[in-house]
Design a protein around this motif. Structure first.
Motif, PDB file in Angstrom:
ATOM      1  N   VAL A  93       0.851  -1.194   0.000  1.00  0.00           N
ATOM      2  CA  VAL A  93       0.000   0.000   0.000  1.00  0.00           C
ATOM      3  C   VAL A  93       0.884   1.240   0.000  1.00  0.00           C
ATOM      4  N   GLN A  94       0.399   2.284  -0.643  1.00  0.00           N
ATOM      5  CA  GLN A  94       1.182   3.516  -0.726  1.00  0.00           C
ATOM      6  C   GLN A  94       0.269   4.735  -0.830  1.00  0.00           C
ATOM      7  N   ASN A  95       0.881   5.900  -0.695  1.00  0.00           N
ATOM      8  CA  ASN A  95       0.167   7.183  -0.800  1.00  0.00           C
ATOM      9  C   ASN A  95      -1.019   7.249   0.154  1.00  0.00           C
ATOM     10  N   CYS A  96      -0.814   6.867   1.386  1.00  0.00           N
ATOM     11  CA  CYS A  96      -1.896   6.854   2.375  1.00  0.00           C
ATOM     12  C   CYS A  96      -2.163   8.251   2.916  1.00  0.00           C
ATOM     13  N   GLU A  97      -3.440   8.513   3.130  1.00  0.00           N
ATOM     14  CA  GLU A  97      -3.900   9.794   3.669  1.00  0.00           C
ATOM     15  C   GLU A  97      -4.928   9.494   4.759  1.00  0.00           C
ATOM     16  N   ILE A  98      -4.821  10.169   5.889  1.00  0.00           N
ATOM     17  CA  ILE A  98      -5.785   9.972   6.971  1.00  0.00           C
ATOM     18  C   ILE A  98      -7.127  10.555   6.546  1.00  0.00           C
ATOM     19  N   VAL A  99      -8.172   9.721   6.593  1.00  0.00           N
ATOM     20  CA  VAL A  99      -9.516  10.210   6.283  1.00  0.00           C
ATOM     21  C   VAL A  99     -10.387  10.232   7.540  1.00  0.00           C
ATOM     22  N   TYR A 100      -9.974   9.488   8.571  1.00  0.00           N
ATOM     23  CA  TYR A 100     -10.675   9.548   9.852  1.00  0.00           C
ATOM     24  C   TYR A 100      -9.670   9.254  10.960  1.00  0.00           C
ATOM     25  N   CYS A 101      -9.717  10.066  11.997  1.00  0.00           N
ATOM     26  CA  CYS A 101      -8.908   9.840  13.192  1.00  0.00           C
ATOM     27  C   CYS A 101      -9.725  10.308  14.385  1.00  0.00           C
ATOM     28  N   CYS A 102      -9.920   9.416  15.354  1.00  0.00           N
ATOM     29  CA  CYS A 102     -10.726   9.757  16.531  1.00  0.00           C
ATOM     30  C   CYS A 102     -10.044  10.836  17.364  1.00  0.00           C
ATOM     31  N   LYS A 103     -10.795  11.425  18.255  1.00  0.00           N
ATOM     32  CA  LYS A 103     -10.236  12.415  19.179  1.00  0.00           C
ATOM     33  C   LYS A 103      -9.298  11.695  20.146  1.00  0.00           C
ATOM     34  N   ASN A 104      -8.255  12.383  20.559  1.00  0.00           N
ATOM     35  CA  ASN A 104      -7.273  11.864  21.514  1.00  0.00           C
ATOM     36  C   ASN A 104      -6.617  10.566  21.043  1.00  0.00           C
ATOM     37  N   HIS A 105      -6.310  10.475  19.773  1.00  0.00           N
ATOM     38  CA  HIS A 105      -5.652   9.275  19.249  1.00  0.00           C
ATOM     39  C   HIS A 105      -4.228   9.191  19.796  1.00  0.00           C
ATOM     40  N   ILE A 106      -3.767   7.968  20.087  1.00  0.00           N
ATOM     41  CA  ILE A 106      -2.446   7.789  20.700  1.00  0.00           C
ATOM     42  C   ILE A 106      -1.295   8.291  19.822  1.00  0.00           C
ATOM     43  N   SER A 107      -1.534   8.437  18.532  1.00  0.00           N
ATOM     44  CA  SER A 107      -0.491   8.930  17.626  1.00  0.00           C
ATOM     45  C   SER A 107      -0.268  10.430  17.781  1.00  0.00           C
ATOM     46  N   GLY A 108      -1.221  11.105  18.418  1.00  0.00           N
ATOM     47  CA  GLY A 108      -1.137  12.556  18.539  1.00  0.00           C
ATOM     48  C   GLY A 108      -1.736  13.282  17.340  1.00  0.00           C
ATOM     49  N   GLN A 109      -2.238  12.521  16.363  1.00  0.00           N
ATOM     50  CA  GLN A 109      -2.873  13.132  15.194  1.00  0.00           C
ATOM     51  C   GLN A 109      -4.151  13.847  15.629  1.00  0.00           C
ATOM     52  N   PRO A 110      -4.459  14.968  15.009  1.00  0.00           N
ATOM     53  CA  PRO A 110      -5.695  15.677  15.361  1.00  0.00           C
ATOM     54  C   PRO A 110      -6.925  14.931  14.847  1.00  0.00           C
ATOM     55  N   PHE A 111      -8.075  15.223  15.442  1.00  0.00           N
ATOM     56  CA  PHE A 111      -9.324  14.665  14.962  1.00  0.00           C
ATOM     57  C   PHE A 111      -9.491  15.017  13.497  1.00  0.00           C
ATOM     58  N   THR A 112      -9.817  14.019  12.702  1.00  0.00           N
ATOM     59  CA  THR A 112     -10.015  14.194  11.254  1.00  0.00           C
ATOM     60  C   THR A 112     -11.247  13.387  10.843  1.00  0.00           C
ATOM     61  N   ASP A 113     -12.068  13.953   9.994  1.00  0.00           N
ATOM     62  CA  ASP A 113     -13.245  13.241   9.490  1.00  0.00           C
ATOM     63  C   ASP A 113     -13.559  13.762   8.086  1.00  0.00           C
ATOM     64  N   LYS A 114     -12.742  13.373   7.119  1.00  0.00           N
ATOM     65  CA  LYS A 114     -12.835  13.879   5.747  1.00  0.00           C
ATOM     66  C   LYS A 114     -14.190  13.625   5.104  1.00  0.00           C
ATOM     67  N   TYR A 115     -14.820  12.487   5.390  1.00  0.00           N
ATOM     68  CA  TYR A 115     -16.084  12.139   4.763  1.00  0.00           C
ATOM     69  C   TYR A 115     -17.302  12.322   5.668  1.00  0.00           C
ATOM     70  N   GLY A 116     -17.132  12.938   6.824  1.00  0.00           N
ATOM     71  CA  GLY A 116     -18.274  13.178   7.726  1.00  0.00           C
ATOM     72  C   GLY A 116     -18.848  11.895   8.304  1.00  0.00           C
ATOM     73  N   LEU A 117     -18.000  10.926   8.588  1.00  0.00           N
ATOM     74  CA  LEU A 117     -18.460   9.623   9.081  1.00  0.00           C
ATOM     75  C   LEU A 117     -19.067   9.695  10.475  1.00  0.00           C
ATOM     76  N   SER A 118     -18.585  10.607  11.290  1.00  0.00           N
ATOM     77  CA  SER A 118     -19.066  10.668  12.681  1.00  0.00           C
ATOM     78  C   SER A 118     -20.346  11.468  12.843  1.00  0.00           C
ATOM     79  N   LYS A 119     -20.891  11.977  11.759  1.00  0.00           N
ATOM     80  CA  LYS A 119     -22.108  12.798  11.850  1.00  0.00           C
ATOM     81  C   LYS A 119     -23.347  11.960  11.738  1.00  0.00           C
TER      82      LYS A 119
END
Length: 119
Positions: A93-119
């Motif tokens: 797999v290559q060219n990966c992009e975060i499309v969803y990341c929960c709040k307070n993820h252990i990676s330190g990544q910010p909350f992300t919801d590119k497709y509005g999945l959590s709505k």
């Protein structure tokens, strides 16, 4: 006459691009919703595998498996780097992009919801 032809070509190109983009998002939504239902407390990445879109997902914990899914949400690979169960597909797999990341993820990544999945 050349100006009208150029303008027609440009408009056709733009319409084609927008149509293709919309189609791609419609195709991916059913699969990504299935994945989200199992990984809403984790992270989901959209990647490429041999030119095709796939998703990589994992829970919000250390040393957990990462799973690879096709567009329909069917599991096609498991990558458990900590315990040695690593399918061949994991390194392809290559060219990966975060499309969803929960709040307070252990990676330190910010909350992300590119497709509005959590709505």
């Amino acid at each position: 006459m050349k100006t009208i032809l150029k303008l027609t070509l440009i408009i056709s190109f733009i319409f084609t691009c927008f149509s293709a983009c919309k189609l791609d998002k419609e195709i991916t939504k059913p699969g990504i919703h299935t994945i989200y239902s199992n990984f809403k407390n984790g992270i989901i990445l959209e990647c490429k595998l041999n030119g095709q879109t796939v998703y990589e997902a994992s829970e919000n914990a250390y040393d957990v498996s990462t799973f690879i899914f096709d567009l329909q949400g069917k599991k096609i690979g498991e990558c458990n780097w900590a315990f040695g169960k690593v399918d061949t597909i994991c390194s392809q797999v290559q060219n990966c992009e975060i499309v969803y990341c929960c709040k307070n993820h252990i990676s330190g990544q910010p909350f992300t919801d590119k497709y509005g999945l959590s709505k």
